[in-house]
Design a protein around this motif. Structure first.
Motif, PDB file in Angstrom:
ATOM      1  N   ARG B  58      47.057  29.898  41.448  1.00 12.01           N
ATOM      2  CA  ARG B  58      46.963  31.257  40.939  1.00 12.01           C
ATOM      3  C   ARG B  58      45.587  31.793  41.283  1.00 12.01           C
ATOM      4  NH1 ARG B  58      51.284  31.519  37.291  1.00 12.01           N
ATOM      5  NH2 ARG B  58      51.331  29.511  36.263  1.00 12.01           N
ATOM      6  N   PRO B  59      45.534  33.000  41.813  1.00 11.26           N
ATOM      7  CA  PRO B  59      44.222  33.564  42.141  1.00 11.26           C
ATOM      8  C   PRO B  59      43.364  33.686  40.882  1.00 11.26           C
ATOM      9  CG  PRO B  59      45.934  35.238  42.232  1.00 11.26           C
ATOM     10  CD  PRO B  59      46.624  33.925  42.079  1.00 11.26           C
ATOM     11  N   ASN B  60      42.106  33.528  41.035  1.00 10.29           N
ATOM     12  CA  ASN B  60      41.172  33.677  39.931  1.00 10.29           C
ATOM     13  C   ASN B  60      40.644  35.109  39.912  1.00 10.29           C
ATOM     14  OD1 ASN B  60      38.772  33.833  38.456  1.00 10.29           O
ATOM     15  ND2 ASN B  60      38.520  31.605  38.598  1.00 10.29           N
ATOM     16  N   ALA B  61      41.102  35.825  38.909  1.00  9.49           N
ATOM     17  CA  ALA B  61      40.789  37.258  38.854  1.00  9.49           C
ATOM     18  C   ALA B  61      39.283  37.517  38.817  1.00  9.49           C
ATOM     19  CB  ALA B  61      41.460  37.897  37.640  1.00  9.49           C
ATOM     20  N   MET B  62      38.561  36.623  38.207  1.00  9.36           N
ATOM     21  CA  MET B  62      37.108  36.821  38.078  1.00  9.36           C
ATOM     22  C   MET B  62      36.414  36.682  39.431  1.00  9.36           C
ATOM     23  SD  MET B  62      37.067  36.900  34.783  1.00  9.36           S
ATOM     24  CE  MET B  62      38.043  36.288  33.443  1.00  9.36           C
ATOM     25  N   ALA B  63      36.701  35.589  40.066  1.00 12.96           N
ATOM     26  CA  ALA B  63      36.068  35.340  41.366  1.00 12.96           C
ATOM     27  C   ALA B  63      36.430  36.465  42.323  1.00 12.96           C
ATOM     28  CB  ALA B  63      36.528  34.000  41.926  1.00 12.96           C
ATOM     29  N   PHE B  65      37.101  39.455  41.563  1.00 13.12           N
ATOM     30  CA  PHE B  65      36.336  40.653  41.210  1.00 13.12           C
ATOM     31  C   PHE B  65      34.954  40.640  41.847  1.00 13.12           C
ATOM     32  CE2 PHE B  65      32.835  42.204  38.698  1.00 13.12           C
ATOM     33  CZ  PHE B  65      33.112  43.552  38.647  1.00 13.12           C
ATOM     34  N   LEU B  66      34.356  39.472  41.831  1.00 13.39           N
ATOM     35  CA  LEU B  66      32.974  39.375  42.280  1.00 13.39           C
ATOM     36  C   LEU B  66      32.842  39.889  43.714  1.00 13.39           C
ATOM     37  CD1 LEU B  66      30.871  38.480  40.444  1.00 13.39           C
ATOM     38  CD2 LEU B  66      30.828  36.242  41.509  1.00 13.39           C
ATOM     39  N   LYS B  69      35.127  43.790  43.645  1.00 12.65           N
ATOM     40  CA  LYS B  69      34.785  44.784  42.619  1.00 12.65           C
ATOM     41  C   LYS B  69      36.019  45.320  41.900  1.00 12.65           C
ATOM     42  CE  LYS B  69      31.024  43.901  43.265  1.00 12.65           C
ATOM     43  NZ  LYS B  69      30.330  43.225  42.217  1.00 12.65           N
ATOM     44  N   SER B  71      38.725  44.578  39.067  1.00 10.05           N
ATOM     45  CA  SER B  71      39.038  43.669  37.965  1.00 10.05           C
ATOM     46  C   SER B  71      40.509  43.705  37.585  1.00 10.05           C
ATOM     47  CB  SER B  71      38.208  44.038  36.740  1.00 10.05           C
ATOM     48  OG  SER B  71      38.574  45.336  36.291  1.00 10.05           O
ATOM     49  N   HIS B  72      41.223  44.682  38.085  1.00  8.39           N
ATOM     50  CA  HIS B  72      42.625  44.863  37.719  1.00  8.39           C
ATOM     51  C   HIS B  72      42.814  44.926  36.208  1.00  8.39           C
ATOM     52  CE1 HIS B  72      44.792  44.751  41.540  1.00  8.39           C
ATOM     53  NE2 HIS B  72      43.754  44.066  41.965  1.00  8.39           N
ATOM     54  N   LEU B 124      33.051  47.616  29.201  1.00 12.53           N
ATOM     55  CA  LEU B 124      32.215  47.808  30.385  1.00 12.53           C
ATOM     56  C   LEU B 124      31.736  46.460  30.919  1.00 12.53           C
ATOM     57  CD1 LEU B 124      30.137  50.971  29.471  1.00 12.53           C
ATOM     58  CD2 LEU B 124      32.056  50.768  31.043  1.00 12.53           C
ATOM     59  N   GLU B 125      31.391  45.567  30.011  1.00 17.01           N
ATOM     60  CA  GLU B 125      30.978  44.236  30.455  1.00 17.01           C
ATOM     61  C   GLU B 125      32.099  43.527  31.200  1.00 17.01           C
ATOM     62  OE1 GLU B 125      29.513  42.002  27.134  1.00 17.01           O
ATOM     63  OE2 GLU B 125      27.787  43.320  26.848  1.00 17.01           O
ATOM     64  N   HIS B 126      33.299  43.841  30.795  1.00 22.93           N
ATOM     65  CA  HIS B 126      34.441  43.231  31.491  1.00 22.93           C
ATOM     66  C   HIS B 126      34.827  44.028  32.733  1.00 22.93           C
ATOM     67  CE1 HIS B 126      35.709  39.839  28.892  1.00 22.93           C
ATOM     68  NE2 HIS B 126      34.968  40.473  28.027  1.00 22.93           N
ATOM     69  N   HIS B 127      34.033  45.007  33.022  1.00 28.16           N
ATOM     70  CA  HIS B 127      34.191  45.785  34.251  1.00 28.16           C
ATOM     71  C   HIS B 127      35.601  46.307  34.468  1.00 28.16           C
ATOM     72  CE1 HIS B 127      30.207  45.398  36.160  1.00 28.16           C
ATOM     73  NE2 HIS B 127      30.103  44.448  35.259  1.00 28.16           N
TER      74      HIS B 127
END
Lengths: 361, 361
Positions: B58-63, B65-66, B69, B71-72, B124-127
């Motif tokens: 499963r793709p890592n949503a966080m990585a 995002f990095l 940009k 975050s879905h 916002l921190e969770h972008h």
DNA sequence: TTGTATGCGTTATCAA
DNA sequence: TTGATAACGCATACAA
């Protein structure tokens, strides 16, 4: 290549480092108040914090996760949010999560299995640290647990019980007993029962509570007065169901002085049928519900019901999951808990002592 | 150092790469169906997809995002979720988001300013890529917009209008007119009005609709029949408020044949007061609500009301925000939209044509 | 008491 | 048609 100076979208830790004249590492230590922060000069701390505030620095939760494996988020999957049962539960969960600075990732399965699975996948992709499932209405098979335990994600269900995962439920048997006890004490003997859909986990225990109480006081339950709500995927179907069943019962000219409904919506439906037929509630017939959803206090007449401590149940589920998260961090063992909450009788205007001559024929 | 083989917590892209014999880059291209995937040999694609499935990748949503940009995720901030107004809105938002595979990060400000700000910070921190604010009840000052526009986060509000952000609202003036029009057509002339709290943005326009309609048909509004709901932080306070105001009115022995309430809860409160005083609804007095919240159809009597298309409003807000997100990706310009939705008269059992001799004194 | 270097899982650019 | 490499923003082990 450098970004344009003025309009940087996000201010990063490095920006704070550069502006303050310290290194990113120091900034990180200070801003997170890490153990090493003990050794940082107070003046340095102050300077860094000032600069961070000045620049409007906000940590990037994603980047942070990549290192720390902590997403500070919890998955929150409802089976069907349109059920009025869910709102207080949601409030309780949200509030408890907020205290811990965790954000909930919200999902609503619309009572659809594939939607449930898809959402499960989505929250896993977002690497939630925990999972709460509000399984108020439908069956969820064991399949979902595979993914959870594989990834060691602490989970809790509300309103449904499974052997392999923590759960929070109301004590349905006690609740059933309390409702009947109340009617019995008011003098009712000819009581109609609307049993819940068979697919709903609450239905069995509530009925068992009824039977046990009836047995204990030697109250005879007339099978002709026992109504059965059909299975349905719509948590709001109880209203129509209750209405229809009571209408049918009235047509049969059966006599009864009270109706014990499966839940509040069913009770409201029953009241509607009764009222339409000219049977006044509570003068001619008492009605009890179950759950104490928000508008049970507002209906006319307001509903006597068995309250589930819904908000507390949400809070408790969060506590269970948070405990699991902490245990994981500290490499502690932790075990599944199955909590049964005490229901509470709430007496309002839909029940009344049976009076002589009270009847509905 | 290598991780233990058997129990790897998460399977990464590299795992898929190693197992399939291709490079992480190729795996990424294939699994995301990136433009370059056009040039990848079908056999390669097939192999990679098989391995990914086999390993349960499963793709890592966080990585992700990095790098990207994206975050879905979308922030979803309610002012007070206990307002029954919110549930259908939530459903609409959730459903629309789901279609786009975005997850909502849920927040409930409990009508508290600092809580609102804190939640804003958290999302916002969770972008989050976008933000939806359901501002059904309280004032929100311009402060919040600073952060949003600074970060170019597309936003939309529901139930509140601000000059600098997109919004979705019902056309309150039309709704107010429709309600009065309905009562007027039923022959009511002595109508009591319960105006909404002054701090609520809907109150003004609804009343304006009433006044305009009254003027157009030369209906005189008796000031003694115009009641004012006090300001309150509790979206459910309308029930008590409506009840109390109507009780007071009844004590004054003023005559009226209908009550036009600010919203459904207020209407229910009014009905409660009327019923308690022996005034039957709708036989002796008609009552209208506003909103058409879920239980308005279930109350006794069921409520005639002005429906807001709440679920659609949620959907629309999502569309607006999604449009903004897309525009940002494509570096397009996009502009604020302020959408007014059409209300709809829903006739149920709480209103009836005025009959001769109908009165409530 | 603070700085340097590294890697988390991905994606994008370039090279092969 | 595919692979090597760098970079996203942060936290930590280690060095200074």
């Amino acid at each position: 290549m450098k970004r344009a100076s003025g309009k940087s979208q996000t201010v990063t830790m490095r920006d704070v480092a550069e502006d303050s004249g310290f290194s990113p590492a120091t900034v990180s230590i200070v801003l997170n108040n890490a153990p090493l922060a003990r050794y940082i000069a107070p003046a340095t701390k102050k300077r860094i914090e000032e600069v961070a505030k000045k620049l409007g620095y906000r940590p990037n939760a994603m980047a942070r996760f990549l290192r720390s494996k902590r997403s500070h988020s919890v998955g929150l999957v409802f089976f069907d949010i349109t059920d009025p049962f869910c709102m207080p539960v949601l409030r309780g969960i949200e509030n408890a999560l907020y205290q811990s600075s965790y954000v909930p990732i919200f999902a609503d399965a619309h009572n659809q299995r594939n939607r449930f699975e898809r959402y499960l996948e989505m929250v896993l992709e977002h690497h939630v640290e925990g999972l709460i499932v509000v399984a108020n209405w439908l069956v969820v098979d064991i399949h979902l647990l595979a993914d959870l335990s594989k990834r060691n994600i602490p989970a809790a269900t509300i309103g449904w019980e499974l052997p392999t995962v923590s759960s929070v439920m109301v004590d349905n048997e006690t609740g059933g007993r309390m409702a009947l006890d109340h009617l019995y004490q008011l003098g009712h003997r000819k009581i109609a029962f609307i049993r819940g859909p068979k697919m709903i986990i609450d239905s069995g225990p509530r009925w068992r509570g009824v039977q046990k109480f009836a047995h204990s006081v030697e109250l005879e339950i007339d099978p002709a007065l026992v109504l059965q709500l059909p299975d349905s995927f719509d948590p709001n179907s109880g209203f129509e169901g209750g209405q229809r069943l009571v209408e049918e019962l009235l047509q049969k000219k059966k006599k009864f002085t009270a109706v014990m409904a499966f839940d509040d919506l069913t009770a409201l439906g029953a009241i509607r049928a009764l009222t339409k037929a000219g049977v006044k509630v509570p003068e001619h017939c008492s009605v009890t519900g179950f759950d104490d959803v928000a508008f049970s206090a507002l209906s006319a007449p307001s509903l006597t019901t068995i309250r589930q401590p819904l908000e507390n149940m949400g809070t408790l589920a969060v506590n269970i999951v948070m405990d699991g998260i902490k245990a994981g961090l500290e490499k502690r063992e932790w075990s599944i808990v199955s909590q049964k909450m005490n229901p509470e009788l709430v007496i309002r205007d839909s029940t009344r002592a049976v009076s002589h001559g009270s009847s509905n024929d």
